[in-house]
Design a protein around this motif. Sequence first.
Motif, PDB file in Angstrom:
ATOM      1  N   GLY A  25       0.822  -1.209   0.000  1.00  0.00           N
ATOM      2  CA  GLY A  25       0.000   0.000   0.000  1.00  0.00           C
ATOM      3  C   GLY A  25       0.850   1.250   0.000  1.00  0.00           C
ATOM      4  O   GLY A  25       1.985   1.248   0.481  1.00  0.00           O
ATOM      5  N   GLN A  26       0.314   2.335  -0.570  1.00  0.00           N
ATOM      6  CA  GLN A  26       1.032   3.607  -0.622  1.00  0.00           C
ATOM      7  C   GLN A  26       0.078   4.752  -0.318  1.00  0.00           C
ATOM      8  O   GLN A  26      -1.075   4.736  -0.748  1.00  0.00           O
ATOM      9  N   VAL A  27       0.601   5.755   0.409  1.00  0.00           N
ATOM     10  CA  VAL A  27      -0.143   6.968   0.704  1.00  0.00           C
ATOM     11  C   VAL A  27       0.772   8.154   0.422  1.00  0.00           C
ATOM     12  O   VAL A  27       1.914   8.187   0.886  1.00  0.00           O
ATOM     13  N   ALA A  28       0.285   9.129  -0.341  1.00  0.00           N
ATOM     14  CA  ALA A  28       1.050  10.348  -0.621  1.00  0.00           C
ATOM     15  C   ALA A  28       0.959  11.259   0.599  1.00  0.00           C
ATOM     16  O   ALA A  28      -0.138  11.591   1.039  1.00  0.00           O
ATOM     17  N   ILE A  29       2.121  11.631   1.169  1.00  0.00           N
ATOM     18  CA  ILE A  29       2.115  12.413   2.406  1.00  0.00           C
ATOM     19  C   ILE A  29       2.576  13.860   2.214  1.00  0.00           C
ATOM     20  O   ILE A  29       2.395  14.665   3.111  1.00  0.00           O
ATOM     21  N   CYS A  30       3.166  14.190   1.084  1.00  0.00           N
ATOM     22  CA  CYS A  30       3.454  15.588   0.753  1.00  0.00           C
ATOM     23  C   CYS A  30       3.889  15.683  -0.707  1.00  0.00           C
ATOM     24  O   CYS A  30       4.047  14.666  -1.384  1.00  0.00           O
ATOM     25  N   MET A  31       4.048  16.901  -1.164  1.00  0.00           N
ATOM     26  CA  MET A  31       4.455  17.174  -2.538  1.00  0.00           C
ATOM     27  C   MET A  31       5.674  18.073  -2.496  1.00  0.00           C
ATOM     28  O   MET A  31       5.732  19.004  -1.694  1.00  0.00           O
ATOM     29  N   VAL A  32       6.671  17.772  -3.339  1.00  0.00           N
ATOM     30  CA  VAL A  32       7.841  18.657  -3.453  1.00  0.00           C
ATOM     31  C   VAL A  32       7.895  19.202  -4.881  1.00  0.00           C
ATOM     32  O   VAL A  32       7.553  18.503  -5.827  1.00  0.00           O
ATOM     33  N   PRO A  33       8.324  20.460  -5.017  1.00  0.00           N
ATOM     34  CA  PRO A  33       8.385  21.056  -6.349  1.00  0.00           C
ATOM     35  C   PRO A  33       9.633  20.629  -7.111  1.00  0.00           C
ATOM     36  O   PRO A  33      10.624  20.175  -6.531  1.00  0.00           O
ATOM     37  N   LYS A  34       9.571  20.807  -8.411  1.00  0.00           N
ATOM     38  CA  LYS A  34      10.714  20.544  -9.298  1.00  0.00           C
ATOM     39  C   LYS A  34      11.942  21.286  -8.776  1.00  0.00           C
ATOM     40  O   LYS A  34      11.840  22.419  -8.313  1.00  0.00           O
ATOM     41  N   ASP A  35      13.083  20.614  -8.831  1.00  0.00           N
ATOM     42  CA  ASP A  35      14.383  21.153  -8.431  1.00  0.00           C
ATOM     43  C   ASP A  35      14.559  21.311  -6.927  1.00  0.00           C
ATOM     44  O   ASP A  35      15.533  21.927  -6.471  1.00  0.00           O
ATOM     45  N   PHE A  36      13.652  20.746  -6.114  1.00  0.00           N
ATOM     46  CA  PHE A  36      13.842  20.753  -4.664  1.00  0.00           C
ATOM     47  C   PHE A  36      15.015  19.836  -4.321  1.00  0.00           C
ATOM     48  O   PHE A  36      15.097  18.712  -4.800  1.00  0.00           O
ATOM     49  N   VAL A  37      15.942  20.321  -3.500  1.00  0.00           N
ATOM     50  CA  VAL A  37      17.120  19.565  -3.081  1.00  0.00           C
ATOM     51  C   VAL A  37      16.956  19.221  -1.601  1.00  0.00           C
ATOM     52  O   VAL A  37      16.821  20.112  -0.760  1.00  0.00           O
ATOM     53  N   VAL A  38      16.978  17.935  -1.270  1.00  0.00           N
ATOM     54  CA  VAL A  38      16.758  17.452   0.093  1.00  0.00           C
ATOM     55  C   VAL A  38      18.001  17.682   0.949  1.00  0.00           C
ATOM     56  O   VAL A  38      19.110  17.332   0.542  1.00  0.00           O
ATOM     57  N   VAL A  56       7.833   0.345   7.050  1.00  0.00           N
ATOM     58  CA  VAL A  56       7.460   1.465   6.195  1.00  0.00           C
ATOM     59  C   VAL A  56       8.705   2.011   5.501  1.00  0.00           C
ATOM     60  O   VAL A  56       9.799   1.993   6.055  1.00  0.00           O
ATOM     61  N   SER A  57       8.498   2.471   4.289  1.00  0.00           N
ATOM     62  CA  SER A  57       9.538   3.154   3.531  1.00  0.00           C
ATOM     63  C   SER A  57       8.972   4.488   3.080  1.00  0.00           C
ATOM     64  O   SER A  57       7.753   4.648   2.956  1.00  0.00           O
ATOM     65  N   VAL A  59      13.667   6.738   3.329  1.00  0.00           N
ATOM     66  CA  VAL A  59      13.634   5.803   4.459  1.00  0.00           C
ATOM     67  C   VAL A  59      13.420   4.416   3.894  1.00  0.00           C
ATOM     68  O   VAL A  59      12.541   4.219   3.053  1.00  0.00           O
ATOM     69  N   ASN A  60      14.195   3.442   4.361  1.00  0.00           N
ATOM     70  CA  ASN A  60      14.097   2.084   3.828  1.00  0.00           C
ATOM     71  C   ASN A  60      13.669   1.074   4.894  1.00  0.00           C
ATOM     72  O   ASN A  60      14.404   0.825   5.847  1.00  0.00           O
ATOM     73  N   ALA A  61      12.475   0.522   4.744  1.00  0.00           N
ATOM     74  CA  ALA A  61      11.967  -0.590   5.559  1.00  0.00           C
ATOM     75  C   ALA A  61      12.178  -0.392   7.055  1.00  0.00           C
ATOM     76  O   ALA A  61      12.717  -1.251   7.737  1.00  0.00           O
ATOM     77  N   SER A  62      11.722   0.735   7.576  1.00  0.00           N
ATOM     78  CA  SER A  62      11.826   1.035   9.005  1.00  0.00           C
ATOM     79  C   SER A  62      10.686   0.360   9.764  1.00  0.00           C
ATOM     80  O   SER A  62       9.562   0.264   9.268  1.00  0.00           O
ATOM     81  N   ASN A  63      10.952  -0.056  10.993  1.00  0.00           N
ATOM     82  CA  ASN A  63       9.896  -0.629  11.826  1.00  0.00           C
ATOM     83  C   ASN A  63       9.323   0.409  12.789  1.00  0.00           C
ATOM     84  O   ASN A  63       8.611   0.068  13.726  1.00  0.00           O
ATOM     85  N   ALA A  64       9.606   1.695  12.574  1.00  0.00           N
ATOM     86  CA  ALA A  64       9.174   2.766  13.480  1.00  0.00           C
ATOM     87  C   ALA A  64       7.659   2.879  13.600  1.00  0.00           C
ATOM     88  O   ALA A  64       7.158   3.358  14.621  1.00  0.00           O
ATOM     89  N   ALA A  65       6.894   2.435  12.623  1.00  0.00           N
ATOM     90  CA  ALA A  65       5.433   2.534  12.692  1.00  0.00           C
ATOM     91  C   ALA A  65       4.797   1.336  13.388  1.00  0.00           C
ATOM     92  O   ALA A  65       3.584   1.251  13.483  1.00  0.00           O
TER      93      ALA A  65
END
Length: 138
Positions: free
Chosen positions: A39-52, A70-71, A82-88
């Motif tokens: 399953g997937q849920v969109a949690i936010c949107m980032v604009p083009k050229d956003f640098v993390v 969760v990833s 985030v890769n396969a965290s068990n935090a949830a």
Amino acid sequence: MPIRRAYRQPQAGAQGFARTKKVLGGAYSILASDVVAGGQVAICMVPKDFVVQSISGTFPDLDTGATLTVSVGDGSSNNRLVNASNAAQTGAAVPAIIAGAVGYQFPADTEILLTFPAGPAGAQAGNGTFWMEGYIAP
């Protein structure tokens, strides 16, 4: 299963000068029906050229057992941040951003997806927060 959008509009866009610090994201809600393997849920949107530069926030307690992972990523890479965290499994802070993700520049407007690689023992609903700090590249 289609992606459910859990973020609210408006999302901060590309206004402002290049390299002006931006913090994107906010609160999101997860339904028990969202919490299934794959399953997937969109949690936010980032604009083009956003640098993390960094991520932070909280995952809600979404599992009555201890099997859920969760990833966090996007449509091109489900685990970019985030890769396969068990935090949830119990509800916890979003873990540190994975190696190599700092400095990633999004090539287009992109939804950030919370993905469930491994399903729960018992799914439950919850509310969390997710923040991405960075800037818009020139």
